[in-house]
Design a protein around this motif. Structure first.
Motif, PDB file in Angstrom:
ATOM      1  N   SER A 149      -1.648   3.631  -6.361  1.00 20.63           N
ATOM      2  CA  SER A 149      -0.476   2.966  -6.907  1.00 20.63           C
ATOM      3  C   SER A 149      -0.878   2.070  -8.077  1.00 20.63           C
ATOM      4  O   SER A 149      -2.014   2.095  -8.528  1.00 20.63           O
ATOM      5  CB  SER A 149       0.200   2.161  -5.794  1.00 20.63           C
ATOM      6  OG  SER A 149       1.448   1.686  -6.237  1.00 20.63           O
ATOM      7  N   ALA A 150       0.050   1.270  -8.585  1.00 20.75           N
ATOM      8  CA  ALA A 150      -0.221   0.469  -9.770  1.00 20.75           C
ATOM      9  C   ALA A 150      -1.062  -0.769  -9.457  1.00 20.75           C
ATOM     10  O   ALA A 150      -1.755  -1.301 -10.318  1.00 20.75           O
ATOM     11  CB  ALA A 150       1.089   0.060 -10.438  1.00 20.75           C
ATOM     12  N   PHE A 151      -0.976  -1.256  -8.222  1.00 18.92           N
ATOM     13  CA  PHE A 151      -1.767  -2.431  -7.820  1.00 18.92           C
ATOM     14  C   PHE A 151      -1.792  -2.470  -6.300  1.00 18.92           C
ATOM     15  O   PHE A 151      -1.101  -1.687  -5.634  1.00 18.92           O
ATOM     16  CB  PHE A 151      -1.168  -3.739  -8.371  1.00 18.92           C
ATOM     17  CG  PHE A 151       0.251  -3.996  -7.956  1.00 18.92           C
ATOM     18  CD1 PHE A 151       0.553  -4.587  -6.742  1.00 18.92           C
ATOM     19  CD2 PHE A 151       1.302  -3.630  -8.790  1.00 18.92           C
ATOM     20  CE1 PHE A 151       1.872  -4.813  -6.360  1.00 18.92           C
ATOM     21  CE2 PHE A 151       2.627  -3.852  -8.426  1.00 18.92           C
ATOM     22  CZ  PHE A 151       2.908  -4.443  -7.206  1.00 18.92           C
ATOM     23  N   ARG A 152      -2.599  -3.381  -5.780  1.00 11.43           N
ATOM     24  CA  ARG A 152      -2.700  -3.504  -4.332  1.00 11.43           C
ATOM     25  C   ARG A 152      -2.324  -4.927  -3.951  1.00 11.43           C
ATOM     26  O   ARG A 152      -2.619  -5.866  -4.672  1.00 11.43           O
ATOM     27  CB  ARG A 152      -4.144  -3.218  -3.946  1.00 11.43           C
ATOM     28  CG  ARG A 152      -4.463  -3.523  -2.528  1.00 11.43           C
ATOM     29  CD  ARG A 152      -5.055  -2.381  -1.811  1.00 11.43           C
ATOM     30  NE  ARG A 152      -6.400  -2.029  -2.186  1.00 11.43           N
ATOM     31  CZ  ARG A 152      -6.981  -0.937  -1.695  1.00 11.43           C
ATOM     32  NH1 ARG A 152      -6.347  -0.144  -0.873  1.00 11.43           N
ATOM     33  NH2 ARG A 152      -8.209  -0.645  -2.045  1.00 11.43           N
ATOM     34  N   THR A 153      -1.670  -5.106  -2.803  1.00  7.86           N
ATOM     35  CA  THR A 153      -1.341  -6.433  -2.295  1.00  7.86           C
ATOM     36  C   THR A 153      -2.165  -6.666  -1.037  1.00  7.86           C
ATOM     37  O   THR A 153      -2.212  -5.824  -0.139  1.00  7.86           O
ATOM     38  CB  THR A 153       0.163  -6.556  -1.989  1.00  7.86           C
ATOM     39  OG1 THR A 153       0.901  -5.951  -3.041  1.00  7.86           O
ATOM     40  CG2 THR A 153       0.574  -8.010  -1.860  1.00  7.86           C
ATOM     41  N   VAL A 154      -2.812  -7.827  -0.996  1.00  7.08           N
ATOM     42  CA  VAL A 154      -3.799  -8.125   0.035  1.00  7.08           C
ATOM     43  C   VAL A 154      -3.546  -9.510   0.624  1.00  7.08           C
ATOM     44  O   VAL A 154      -3.142 -10.423  -0.091  1.00  7.08           O
ATOM     45  CB  VAL A 154      -5.213  -8.104  -0.619  1.00  7.08           C
ATOM     46  CG1 VAL A 154      -6.277  -8.635   0.312  1.00  7.08           C
ATOM     47  CG2 VAL A 154      -5.576  -6.702  -1.095  1.00  7.08           C
ATOM     48  N   VAL A 155      -3.769  -9.650   1.930  1.00  5.90           N
ATOM     49  CA  VAL A 155      -3.783 -10.987   2.534  1.00  5.90           C
ATOM     50  C   VAL A 155      -5.120 -11.121   3.262  1.00  5.90           C
ATOM     51  O   VAL A 155      -5.592 -10.170   3.884  1.00  5.90           O
ATOM     52  CB  VAL A 155      -2.569 -11.224   3.484  1.00  5.90           C
ATOM     53  CG1 VAL A 155      -2.560 -10.297   4.687  1.00  5.90           C
ATOM     54  CG2 VAL A 155      -2.524 -12.689   3.923  1.00  5.90           C
ATOM     55  N   PHE A 156      -5.723 -12.302   3.143  1.00  5.44           N
ATOM     56  CA  PHE A 156      -7.050 -12.467   3.722  1.00  5.44           C
ATOM     57  C   PHE A 156      -6.981 -12.888   5.183  1.00  5.44           C
ATOM     58  O   PHE A 156      -6.100 -13.643   5.596  1.00  5.44           O
ATOM     59  CB  PHE A 156      -7.867 -13.459   2.891  1.00  5.44           C
ATOM     60  CG  PHE A 156      -8.132 -12.927   1.508  1.00  5.44           C
ATOM     61  CD1 PHE A 156      -9.040 -11.896   1.316  1.00  5.44           C
ATOM     62  CD2 PHE A 156      -7.434 -13.402   0.405  1.00  5.44           C
ATOM     63  CE1 PHE A 156      -9.262 -11.357   0.052  1.00  5.44           C
ATOM     64  CE2 PHE A 156      -7.645 -12.880  -0.859  1.00  5.44           C
ATOM     65  CZ  PHE A 156      -8.574 -11.855  -1.031  1.00  5.44           C
ATOM     66  N   THR A 157      -7.915 -12.348   5.966  1.00  8.80           N
ATOM     67  CA  THR A 157      -8.005 -12.697   7.375  1.00  8.80           C
ATOM     68  C   THR A 157      -9.483 -12.779   7.742  1.00  8.80           C
ATOM     69  O   THR A 157     -10.315 -12.140   7.099  1.00  8.80           O
ATOM     70  CB  THR A 157      -7.283 -11.638   8.249  1.00  8.80           C
ATOM     71  OG1 THR A 157      -7.350 -12.041   9.610  1.00  8.80           O
ATOM     72  CG2 THR A 157      -7.906 -10.262   8.112  1.00  8.80           C
ATOM     73  N   ARG A 158      -9.800 -13.574   8.740  1.00 12.57           N
ATOM     74  CA  ARG A 158     -11.195 -13.662   9.184  1.00 12.57           C
ATOM     75  C   ARG A 158     -11.459 -12.581  10.221  1.00 12.57           C
ATOM     76  O   ARG A 158     -10.613 -12.280  11.054  1.00 12.57           O
ATOM     77  CB  ARG A 158     -11.498 -15.053   9.747  1.00 12.57           C
ATOM     78  CG  ARG A 158     -11.563 -16.146   8.677  1.00 12.57           C
ATOM     79  CD  ARG A 158     -12.305 -17.387   9.182  1.00 12.57           C
ATOM     80  NE  ARG A 158     -12.223 -17.526  10.631  1.00 12.57           N
ATOM     81  CZ  ARG A 158     -11.260 -18.187  11.269  1.00 12.57           C
ATOM     82  NH1 ARG A 158     -10.292 -18.772  10.581  1.00 12.57           N
ATOM     83  NH2 ARG A 158     -11.265 -18.259  12.583  1.00 12.57           N
ATOM     84  N   GLU A 159     -12.660 -12.045  10.145  1.00  8.25           N
ATOM     85  CA  GLU A 159     -13.087 -10.974  11.043  1.00  8.25           C
ATOM     86  C   GLU A 159     -12.818 -11.317  12.513  1.00  8.25           C
ATOM     87  O   GLU A 159     -12.378 -10.463  13.281  1.00  8.25           O
ATOM     88  CB  GLU A 159     -14.589 -10.759  10.820  1.00  8.25           C
ATOM     89  CG  GLU A 159     -15.225  -9.707  11.676  1.00  8.25           C
ATOM     90  CD  GLU A 159     -16.743  -9.676  11.481  1.00  8.25           C
ATOM     91  OE1 GLU A 159     -17.348 -10.723  11.126  1.00  8.25           O
ATOM     92  OE2 GLU A 159     -17.318  -8.598  11.684  1.00  8.25           O
ATOM     93  N   ASP A 160     -13.052 -12.588  12.896  1.00 10.34           N
ATOM     94  CA  ASP A 160     -12.929 -12.943  14.314  1.00 10.34           C
ATOM     95  C   ASP A 160     -11.475 -13.052  14.787  1.00 10.34           C
ATOM     96  O   ASP A 160     -11.226 -13.195  15.977  1.00 10.34           O
ATOM     97  CB  ASP A 160     -13.717 -14.219  14.645  1.00 10.34           C
ATOM     98  CG  ASP A 160     -13.298 -15.408  13.803  1.00 10.34           C
ATOM     99  OD1 ASP A 160     -12.596 -15.214  12.789  1.00 10.34           O
ATOM    100  OD2 ASP A 160     -13.666 -16.548  14.152  1.00 10.34           O
ATOM    101  N   THR A 161     -10.514 -13.003  13.851  1.00 10.44           N
ATOM    102  CA  THR A 161      -9.114 -13.020  14.296  1.00 10.44           C
ATOM    103  C   THR A 161      -8.504 -11.617  14.229  1.00 10.44           C
ATOM    104  O   THR A 161      -7.394 -11.398  14.713  1.00 10.44           O
ATOM    105  CB  THR A 161      -8.219 -13.966  13.449  1.00 10.44           C
ATOM    106  OG1 THR A 161      -7.922 -13.336  12.193  1.00 10.44           O
ATOM    107  CG2 THR A 161      -8.885 -15.305  13.222  1.00 10.44           C
TER     108      THR A 161
END
Ligand SMILES: [Zn+2]
Ligand SMILES: [Zn+2]
Length: 145
Positions: free
Chosen positions: A37-49
């Protein structure tokens, strides 16, 4: 904020904790190719959650322009991208792909990375013609309105 999500076919389901203030758009060339696609939307999360509730992720390791390696995970059945993360040991931050998050309407981007490689037409998006669903598809070609 507690969220949950799934891939398109339902093989992969997961839950995680995310900070709704840490939602970004990435316009880099790799994100355009890997998301299709034209761009990606990301939200950050910690591995342990992050908890994988079902399925097994397929992993692709990409090497970025800087030489940095990042794992890209996706559903082996339907190909939906799930998250990316750093390679190697140590606590990790994952970049969850917002499109698979059930609560995605509440995850509004706060920043745009790699804006220099963004598609120029994005700025004009509100002016592009809108169709509420999609036109009837003609299998012989041609996309009408
Ligand atoms: Zn799937
Ligand atoms: Zn990117």
């Amino acid at each position: 904020m507690k969220i949950d999500g799934r891939c398109h076919c339902g093989h992969i389901t997961y839950e995680a904790e995310v900070d709704p203030e840490k939602v970004v758009i990435c316009h880099c060339a790799d994100c355009q190719t890997l998301s299709g696609s034209a761009f990606r939307t990301v939200v950050f999360t910690r591995e342990d959650t992050f908890k994988l509730l079902s399925g097994e992720l397929k992993v692709y390791v990409k090497t970025g322009e800087s030489g940095n390696k990042r794992t890209q995970t996706f559903c082996p059945e339907c190909g939906a991208p799930i998250y990316s993360g750093p390679v190697g040991p140590g606590p990790k931050v994952y970049g969850l792909r917002v499109g698979t998050v059930r609560q995605r309407d509440r995850l509004v981007p706060k920043d745009q990375y790699w804006f220099r490689s963004s598609q120029a037409w994005l700025g004009g998006l509100p002016a592009i013609h809108r169709t509420e669903k999609q036109p009837v598809f003609d299998p012989k070609g041609g996309v009408g309105r």
